[in-house]
Enzyme design. Structure first.
Site, PDB file in Angstrom:
ATOM      1  N   HIS A 110      -7.843   1.303   1.997  1.00 37.63           N
ATOM      2  CA  HIS A 110      -7.659   0.971   3.426  1.00 37.63           C
ATOM      3  C   HIS A 110      -8.389   1.970   4.340  1.00 37.63           C
ATOM      4  CE1 HIS A 110      -4.754  -1.295   6.295  1.00 37.63           C
ATOM      5  NE2 HIS A 110      -5.893  -0.996   6.905  1.00 37.63           N
ATOM      6  N   GLU A 137       0.851  -1.194   0.000  1.00 38.44           N
ATOM      7  CA  GLU A 137       0.000   0.000   0.000  1.00 38.44           C
ATOM      8  C   GLU A 137       0.886   1.243   0.000  1.00 38.44           C
ATOM      9  OE1 GLU A 137      -2.694  -0.302   3.321  1.00 38.44           O
ATOM     10  OE2 GLU A 137      -3.579  -2.164   2.564  1.00 38.44           O
TER      11      GLU A 137
HETATM   12  P1  NAI Z   1      -9.270  -9.542  16.598  1.00 36.14           P
HETATM   13  O1  NAI Z   1      -7.933  -9.860  17.137  1.00 36.14           O
HETATM   14  O2  NAI Z   1     -10.311  -9.039  17.521  1.00 36.14           O
HETATM   15  O3  NAI Z   1      -9.868 -10.826  15.842  1.00 36.14           O
HETATM   16  C1  NAI Z   1      -9.117 -11.631  14.983  1.00 36.14           C
HETATM   17  C2  NAI Z   1      -9.694 -13.042  15.052  1.00 36.14           C
HETATM   18  O4  NAI Z   1      -9.045 -13.836  14.071  1.00 36.14           O
HETATM   19  C3  NAI Z   1      -9.475 -13.721  16.400  1.00 36.14           C
HETATM   20  O5  NAI Z   1     -10.688 -14.192  16.897  1.00 36.14           O
HETATM   21  C4  NAI Z   1      -8.486 -14.842  16.077  1.00 36.14           C
HETATM   22  O6  NAI Z   1      -8.664 -15.976  16.901  1.00 36.14           O
HETATM   23  C5  NAI Z   1      -8.822 -15.133  14.640  1.00 36.14           C
HETATM   24  N1  NAI Z   1      -7.755 -15.802  13.909  1.00 36.14           N
HETATM   25  C6  NAI Z   1      -6.419 -15.613  14.000  1.00 36.14           C
HETATM   26  N2  NAI Z   1      -5.765 -16.417  13.144  1.00 36.14           N
HETATM   27  C7  NAI Z   1      -6.712 -17.138  12.504  1.00 36.14           C
HETATM   28  C8  NAI Z   1      -6.660 -18.165  11.518  1.00 36.14           C
HETATM   29  N3  NAI Z   1      -5.493 -18.589  11.008  1.00 36.14           N
HETATM   30  N4  NAI Z   1      -7.818 -18.709  11.117  1.00 36.14           N
HETATM   31  C9  NAI Z   1      -9.011 -18.292  11.624  1.00 36.14           C
HETATM   32  N5  NAI Z   1      -9.111 -17.330  12.565  1.00 36.14           N
HETATM   33  C10 NAI Z   1      -7.975 -16.760  12.995  1.00 36.14           C
HETATM   34  O7  NAI Z   1      -9.011  -8.504  15.404  1.00 36.14           O
HETATM   35  P2  NAI Z   1     -10.064  -7.482  14.784  1.00 36.14           P
HETATM   36  O8  NAI Z   1     -10.016  -6.212  15.519  1.00 36.14           O
HETATM   37  O9  NAI Z   1     -11.351  -8.163  14.594  1.00 36.14           O
HETATM   38  O10 NAI Z   1      -9.351  -7.198  13.367  1.00 36.14           O
HETATM   39  C11 NAI Z   1      -9.382  -8.163  12.314  1.00 36.14           C
HETATM   40  C12 NAI Z   1      -8.561  -7.675  11.150  1.00 36.14           C
HETATM   41  O11 NAI Z   1      -9.058  -6.428  10.658  1.00 36.14           O
HETATM   42  C13 NAI Z   1      -7.078  -7.434  11.455  1.00 36.14           C
HETATM   43  O12 NAI Z   1      -6.307  -7.959  10.398  1.00 36.14           O
HETATM   44  C14 NAI Z   1      -6.937  -5.929  11.424  1.00 36.14           C
HETATM   45  O13 NAI Z   1      -5.632  -5.540  11.020  1.00 36.14           O
HETATM   46  C15 NAI Z   1      -7.973  -5.558  10.369  1.00 36.14           C
HETATM   47  N6  NAI Z   1      -8.429  -4.170  10.444  1.00 36.14           N
HETATM   48  C16 NAI Z   1      -8.616  -3.498   9.257  1.00 36.14           C
HETATM   49  C17 NAI Z   1      -9.041  -2.188   9.260  1.00 36.14           C
HETATM   50  C18 NAI Z   1      -9.290  -1.476   7.975  1.00 36.14           C
HETATM   51  O14 NAI Z   1      -9.215  -0.249   7.953  1.00 36.14           O
HETATM   52  N7  NAI Z   1      -9.587  -2.177   6.907  1.00 36.14           N
HETATM   53  C19 NAI Z   1      -9.243  -1.446  10.514  1.00 36.14           C
HETATM   54  C20 NAI Z   1      -9.120  -2.274  11.699  1.00 36.14           C
HETATM   55  C21 NAI Z   1      -8.679  -3.577  11.652  1.00 36.14           C
END
Ligand code: NAI
Length: 402
Positions: A285, A261
């Site tokens: 993003h 990005e």
């Molecule tokens: P979180 O940590 O609350 O949830 C992530 C979940 O993924 C957890 O429940 C974890 O157990 C699960 N997980 C981890 N590895 C896994 C795998 N190999 N297979 C299946 N499940 C798995 O994180 P949150 O806050 O929900 O964020 C999720 C994603 O969203 C992150 O990658 C974050 O960087 C991204 N994000 C993107 C934004 C954007 O602007 N597009 C803004 C905020 C977050």
């Protein structure tokens, strides 16, 4: 806390300043970031520093930042901060990783409807003067199945919203998660992918999730289904996704995050194989980029900084062990941050007993670098205890809180 001073850089949302000032903290703000030397100079006499993503705090910065008690990273990540060095210097760092959860979830829901109705294409056509009143390939989302891959903060929030839209929700997560509403856990990634009309990715970037959605996984998705990725760019094999879209196996995709990005906004130069494909929505993003998320970040980090200063609570700190001791009535509180070596608690307890004070509550937590101790005492000798603790060889910081 009138003697406490906070310096907030990078135009942090004013809600943070208001909150800290209401707590009696003197706040000064700058709308830009500062280079290390200039920052160290400007920071003299300040106890708290607020930054966003453009201020880099190195190991030498922490070694030289005398008097600094805590850093608030008013953003999601903390890659710009040398966290281990901060711990070694007894400086707590706080951030706000989940302040934009709702913003991402709402954008994902909007994209699901946009994909279902091919709204992106209709908007482009109308701007070119083309009137296409077509129902072919346009669907309601009610009654359709969505698979959420990763059911953490964002995934589970999307699950709640999708169910309110009348969708059937399944999810796959490596951790066991309590399902919200009627959301249903699936035992494997392929189980979840194979039955969904919409697949939305919400996993973090880890070695396990890198390339997690490639050719085989896309093939396992239903003919005519849709993929939404607002997680991390490395999770999806972009070439494989492009082929799945061009070959018609997928009916559309919404992608907010990319393997590479641009570092800053630019009027041109962004290139992706996903550009100009039918029913593909590309966004820069922005899933978490809303005013509301900025307010949440400002509030959350300011509250964490203030609770740390007032009560010694390290809950949500990214580099300190998590300690959150409820206030004991009529007690005097003292904190000690020390190197994680044997015998510190013995020495601290000896100091307390020499002051003829009684310990009403005591919590110690450690990580690899440091130990963090909070104590409530029954007598106002906490100043004396604190001074004596400062003399211990392994103490990094000792502070009487109240
Ligand atoms: P979180 O940590 O609350 O949830 C992530 C979940 O993924 C957890 O429940 C974890 O157990 C699960 N997980 C981890 N590895 C896994 C795998 N190999 N297979 C299946 N499940 C798995 O994180 P949150 O806050 O929900 O964020 C999720 C994603 O969203 C992150 O990658 C974050 O960087 C991204 N994000 C993107 C934004 C954007 O602007 N597009 C803004 C905020 C977050």
């Amino acid at each position: 806390m009138s003697a406490i001073k906070a310096l907030l850089l990078e135009n942090i949302h004013p809600v943070a300043q208001s909150y800290l000032e209401n707590q009696g903290i003197h706040v000064e703000r700058l709308d830009k970031s500062l280079e290390e030397e200039a920052l160290l100079e400007r920071l003299q006499g300040f106890h708290l520093l607020g930054i966003r993503s453009k201020t880099y705090l190195s190991e030498t910065f922490f070694e030289k930042a005398k008097g600094l008690l805590a850093v608030g990273a008013f953003c999601i990540g903390t890659n710009q901060v040398a966290l281990e060095a901060a711990s070694r210097c007894g400086i707590a760092v706080f951030n706000a990783p989940f302040s934009n959860t709702r913003s991402v979830a709402e954008m994902v829901m909007a994209e699901i409807v946009m994909l279902a109705r091919r709204l992106g294409e209709r908007v482009i056509q109308m701007n070119k003067g083309q009137w296409r009143k077509i129902s072919t390939g346009a669907h309601e989302v009610r009654g359709k199945t969505i698979a959420l891959i990763g059911y953490g903060h964002i995934g589970s929030q999307v699950g709640v919203l999708a169910e309110a839209f009348g969708m059937r929700v399944v999810f796959y997560d490596i951790a066991t998660k309590l399902p919200m509403g009627n959301n249903q856990a699936k035992p494997s990634l392929l189980d979840a992918l194979s039955e969904a009309h919409y697949v939305s990715l919400h996993v973090p970037e880890t070695p396990l999730t890198k390339g997690m959605i490639g050719q085989a996984q896309l093939k396992a998705m239903r003919q005519g289904s849709y993929l939404i990725n607002a997680s991390r760019g490395s999770v999806v094999d972009i070439e494989a996704l492009t082929q799945a879209l061009q070959g018609g196996h997928l009916a559309g995709a919404a992608v907010d995050v990319f393997p590479e990005e641009p570092a800053a906004n630019a009027s041109d130069g962004f290139v992706s194989p996903l550009q100009n494909l039918p029913n593909v929505i590309l966004t820069p993003h922005i899933g978490g980029s809303t005013d509301e998320a900025q307010v949440n970040i400002g509030t959350e980090v300011a509250v964490a900084l203030s609770k740390y200063l007032k009560f010694g609570s390290t809950a949500t700190s990214v580099n300190f062990p998590q300690v959150d001791l409820a206030p004991t009535p009529e007690a005097y509180r003292v904190l000690n941050i020390h190197k994680n070596v044997p015998g510190v608690l013995r020495d601290v307890n000896r100091i307390v007993s020499e002051q003829h004070a009684n310990i009403l509550a005591q919590v110690l937590a450690t990580n690899a670098d440091m130990g963090y101790l909070l104590m409530d005492l029954d007598k106002a000798v906490n100043g004396n205890v604190c001074d004596a603790m400062k003399g211990l060889p392994d103490t990094l910081v000792a502070r009487a809180l109240y």
